[in-house]
Design an enzyme around this catalytic site. Structure first.
Site, PDB file in Angstrom:
ATOM      1  N   GLU A  11      43.025  31.038  26.470  1.00 42.12           N
ATOM      2  CA  GLU A  11      44.027  30.044  26.074  1.00 42.12           C
ATOM      3  C   GLU A  11      43.593  29.226  24.866  1.00 42.12           C
ATOM      4  OE1 GLU A  11      44.955  27.693  29.562  1.00 42.12           O
ATOM      5  OE2 GLU A  11      46.444  29.160  30.173  1.00 42.12           O
ATOM      6  N   GLU A  16      48.074  35.225  33.955  1.00 42.97           N
ATOM      7  CA  GLU A  16      47.971  34.226  35.027  1.00 42.97           C
ATOM      8  C   GLU A  16      49.354  33.812  35.494  1.00 42.97           C
ATOM      9  OE1 GLU A  16      45.593  30.785  34.024  1.00 42.97           O
ATOM     10  OE2 GLU A  16      44.052  32.028  33.087  1.00 42.97           O
TER      11      GLU A  16
END
Ligand code: GAL
Length: 896
Positions: free
Chosen positions: A194, A263
């Site tokens: 991320e 995710e």
């Protein structure tokens, strides 16, 4: 008995065989698969030449014990996972620079081999920044001390360290033959995590870092695709993937890349003093179905099993020890129902669609209503020009029908047939005709976990143990010993300097605790001044994190909890010299955000004493003595070998609630195989060890009274505040003690307590799904496993469309009693069922005969099964509530 049969023992045996097979295979190296290549195109990951629709289960190996791994993997496989996904935890593997640890819970090679030998693939997210609510985001704390280092940017010292570790892991995997092309399970890797969230804070250097990290990863020649999640500017050869509660609108940054969801947050984490988040199974299934509906091809549950932050591994600040995450497998390794079962059905439905999903390059969109839409996967034709007969003629076709209306159900027409769609739901039609699954129709059972003993479980205990049971609670011990932790200096390993040093620079995170000690002189004039003006001197600190305890002359006078908050603490001094001690504590280091390595811990800004006659005293410039950690920690008094080093004395009832104390006792393991939980609800804050294993920090901080929802409505977009529970109760009181850390008797439990609590009330409990319920109606779909794909055309087949109610206790448990059974129009929900106007008299006997004494059972939902139709023309439902009991218990005691 018509359609009521039992497969319980067979199922149970199959799982045991699978677990044993995995265990046997764990030692044999590699060649778990015939070597195969992995690549990708715009539609999917291509495994061994075939596009695949992949379901992945997130399990972080150090959040469980190696003994738990085979069962977790087997349960993931049984739940329909194709892939296991894990991060790699750098700070666990390299606690000291250059000294690697790949043993015990950090035996990543063993974990990967277990995954491979069970026939599952592995997605390895090396990071090495991982976030993950893990201490310091996975970075070793020593990394801060590398000269000139700046994390996660164009910085030579950082890049060198990062490259060294990533290379180490890739080489280890290659040496162990764990990549797919070597016959191992690894089909995909991940670099960074991320970074797109923080990239702009690093300006141009951030952009260069992304390019460098990608190239560095590719240059390692691992031979499988690399992913970067939440990285909109991922370079050509790296797939950018989506993370979030929903990812169905996600488009990667190039047409050549498939749509991956690394995710899917199926629950959420929590912090000390927080509520417990829950994500409803219907909404989770909706998000997954929508993802595959709109072109997705790989979806990972973050987490499928969350587990436990043992030791001081939880991140923060303030992340709790449990990482249950409301995942489909709970912290203790037990199934969370109905989540696990509902997703299992969903996965089976998606698998039935896989041939069409991989054959089509793109889904075709059809609007079915204002908030209703279909996506059709079909190879040969343009659907608009098709008629029904052509569709049914067997060319491969699968469809997803969605109703994204948050309130209203809808009836839609699709290819000439009508379909009823509940609000916020997706129906899956593997042959573009038959609905096999709807995300809002849960057929799976509900389980209610107990961590207490109901009377019958007392049978687990010997007479001696039973004597320790009062009011239904089994106290772990009647005899405790205690020793005080010194307040302040306890060793010669101290130093004194002018000024306030940053916390982590001193502790290196070897302990949560750092003592700052100074001396204040108070004159007669000061005392007179305070009396005259009626003021009290006050300690102020510009900013601090996470916990501060203030002691004056050995007495605790105040505590502050917060994340970079100002401290204003009134103090009381005596005339002459006063010792002022500040105990700074960390409760999990920062794991998220740009520049988080610069955050540090402890104090920031000025520390001063106000209200003195001659003005404020600036303590930031005073001379301070530093003592790192606790004496007990450094003497290892929590271990079997070293605990005698402390001067333990018997604990008496009148001495229990003291601060800064160590406690120890010995206890016997409860019999059986159920997971063990330690109830520390009677304690304050501290840490606990069992036989030298650090089971984690504990803290009996209570969640806010309000903000929990009485009813959790699955409809509409989920966020982590939506369906919380546990308001007004301690965020965590039960702590997992893995079975493999216990021996039959004389287990050493050591506790360090900061604020005071009552060890005599500490108890040990077994966790199991004690109550199970099912509620299935004639309008439910038949079990997914009954469908099969026809060999000679693309249709799907079923012999018997009767819906079924399935019940299953935890492994080695059997259904001991039926508390409620009604076929007809029963009302209410689990634990609150009642009979409706319509009720088949045979309900109880049919269910009892099918289920009693068995690990699992299933009952057909039809009049034939119950002998006759109890109310003609009305849709009937079967509702059952049953009790499970350990099968090692006396069978004579089955009828509770
Ligand atoms: C994501 C992150 C994960 C985890 C998750 C929250 O943003 O990539 O590592 O921290 O949030 O549980």
């Amino acid at each position: 008995m018509g359609g009521s049969r039992s497969r319980g023992l067979v199922e149970c045996a199959l799982i045991s065989v699978l677990v044993m097979a995995i265990e046997v295979a764990q030692t044999s190296s590699a060649n778990m698969f015939k070597p195969f290549n992995v690549s990708y195109d715009h539609r999917a990951i291509i495994v061994d030449g075939k596009r695949r629709m992949l379901i992945s289960a997130g399990i972080h190996y150090p959040r469980a014990t190696p003994k738990m791994w085979p069962d977790l993997i087997a349960k993931s496989k049984e739940g329909g996972a194709d892939v296991i996904q894990t991060y790699v935890f750098w700070n666990g593997h390299e606690p000291v620079r250059g000294q690697y640890n790949f043993a015990g819970r950090y035996d990543i090679v063993k974990f990967v081999k277990l995954v491979g030998s069970s026939g599952l693939y592995l997605h390895l997210r090396i990071g090495p920044y991982v976030c993950a609510e893990w201490n310091f985001g996975g970075f070793p704390v020593w990394l801060r001390d590398v000269p000139g280092i700046e994390f996660r940017t164009e910085n030579v010292p950082f890049k060198e360290e990062m490259q060294r570790f990533v290379k180490k892991i890739v080489e280890l995997m290659r040496e162990e033959m764990l990549f797919s092309w070597q016959g191992g399970p690894i089909i995909m890797l991940q670099i960074e995590n991320e970074y797109g969230d923080v990239e702009s804070s690093y300006g141009q250097r951030g952009k260069e870092y992304v390019k460098w990290a990608s190239q560095m990863a590719l240059d390692l020649g691992a031979g499988v695709p690399w992913v970067m999640c939440k990285q909109p500017d991922a370079p050509d050869n790296i797939i950018n993937a989506c993370n979030g509660f929903y990812c169905d609108g996600f488009k990667p940054n190039s047409y050549n890349k498939p749509v991956l969801w690394t995710e899917n947050w199926d629950g959420w984490y929590t912090t000390w003093g927080g509520r417990l988040p829950h994500r409803p199974a219907e909404d989770l299934a909706f998000s997954v179905a929508r993802f595959f509906q709109r072109g997705g091809s790989f979806q990972n549950y973050y987490m499928y099993f969350g587990g436990t932050n043992f030791n001081r591994t939880s991140g923060g600040p303030f992340d709790i020890t449990s990482y249950d995450y409301d995942a489909p497998i709970d912290e203790y390794g037990l199934l969370s129902e109905p989540k696990w079962g509902h997703l299992k059905d969903l996965h089976a439905a998606i698998k039935l669609c896989e041939p069409a999903l991989v054959a089509a390059d793109l889904p075709q969109y059809m609007k079915l209503g204002p908030k209703q839409e279909a996506h059709v996967y079909h190879v040969d034709f343009d659907i608009e020009g098709l008629n029904l007969t052509q569709y049914r003629s067997g060319s491969r076709c699968s469809a997803f029908l969605a109703n994204i209306d948050e309130r209203k159900a809808a009836t839609v027409t699709f290819l000439g047939q009508t379909y009823y769609l509940p609000p916020w739901s997706v129906s899956i039609l593997p042959d573009c005709r038959n609905t096999v699954f709807n995300t809002a129709k849960v057929g799976a059972q509900t389980s209610v976990k107990m961590v207490d003993f109901d009377l019958p479980l007392f049978a687990h205990f010997s007479a001696q143990k039973q004597s320790m049971i009062h009011n239904g609670v089994s106290y772990i011990s009647k005899s405790w010993m205690t020793v005080k932790e010194p307040i302040g200096v306890w060793s010669e390993n101290i130093f004194t300097v002018q000024g306030i040093l940053e916390h982590l620079n001193v502790t290196k995170d070897h302990s949560d605790y750092l003592w700052y000690i100074t001396r204040i002189y108070v004159s007669d004039d000061d005392i007179a001044f305070w009396e005259e003006k009626e003021v009290r001197p006050t300690l102020t600190i510009d900013s601090m994190r996470d916990v501060l305890r203030v002691f004056i002359n050995g007495k605790l006078i105040g505590s502050v909890i917060g994340h970079w908050v100002k401290v204003v603490q009134p103090v009381q001094f005596v005339k002459g010299h006063n010792d002022l001690l500040l105990l700074s504590q960390t409760v999990g280091l920062q794991n998220y955000g740009a520049f988080f390595e610069k955050d540090g811990a402890g104090f920031r800004g000025q520390i001063k004493l106000t209200g003195f006659r001659n003005g404020d005293i600036d303590l930031s410039k005073s001379s301070w003595t530093y003592q790192v950690g606790l004496q007990g920690e450094f003497l290892n008094i929590y271990t079997m070998e070293e605990n005698d080093k402390a001067g333990w004395s018997d604990l008496t009832l009148d001495a229990i609630s003291t601060t800064f104390s160590w406690y120890k006792t010995y206890f016997n393991s409860p019999d059986g195989t159920e997971p063990v939980a330690l109830d520390l609800g009677s304690m304050g804050k501290g840490q606990a060890w069992v036989n030298g294993h650090h089971i984690g920090r504990y803290w009996t901080l209570v969640a806010p009274k309000d903000g929990c929802q009485r009813i959790c409505d699955y409809r509409g977009p989920y966020n982590s505040d939506k369906c919380t529970t546990n308001c007004g109760k301690p965020t965590q009181s039960w702590y997992h003690i893995p079975r493999s850390w216990l021996q039959a008797s004389d287990n050493l439990l050591v506790i360090f307590e900061e604020t005071g609590g009552n060890p005599f009330d500490i108890s040990i409990k077994l966790r199991s799904a004690h109550i199970i319920c099912g509620q299935v109606s004639e309008s439910h779909y038949p079990p997914l496993w009954k469908w099969s794909q026809s060999d000679f055309n693309a249709s799907i087949l079923i012999n018997d469309t009767t819906p079924e109610l399935h019940l299953r206790c935890d492994d080695e448990h059997v259904i001991a009693s039926i508390k409620f059974a009604s076929y007809g129009t029963p009302q209410g929900s689990c634990q609150k069922f009642s009979k409706g106007n319509c009720h088949a008299p045979s309900s109880f006997s049919v269910v009892s005969e099918a289920c009693l004494g068995r690990n699992s059972c299933y009952i057909g939902i039809s009049n034939t099964v119950f002998g006759s139709d109890p109310c003609w023309g009305i849709v009937k439902t079967l509702a059952v509530e049953a009790r499970c009991m350990s099968s090692s218990n006396n069978v004579g005691a089955l009828q509770l």
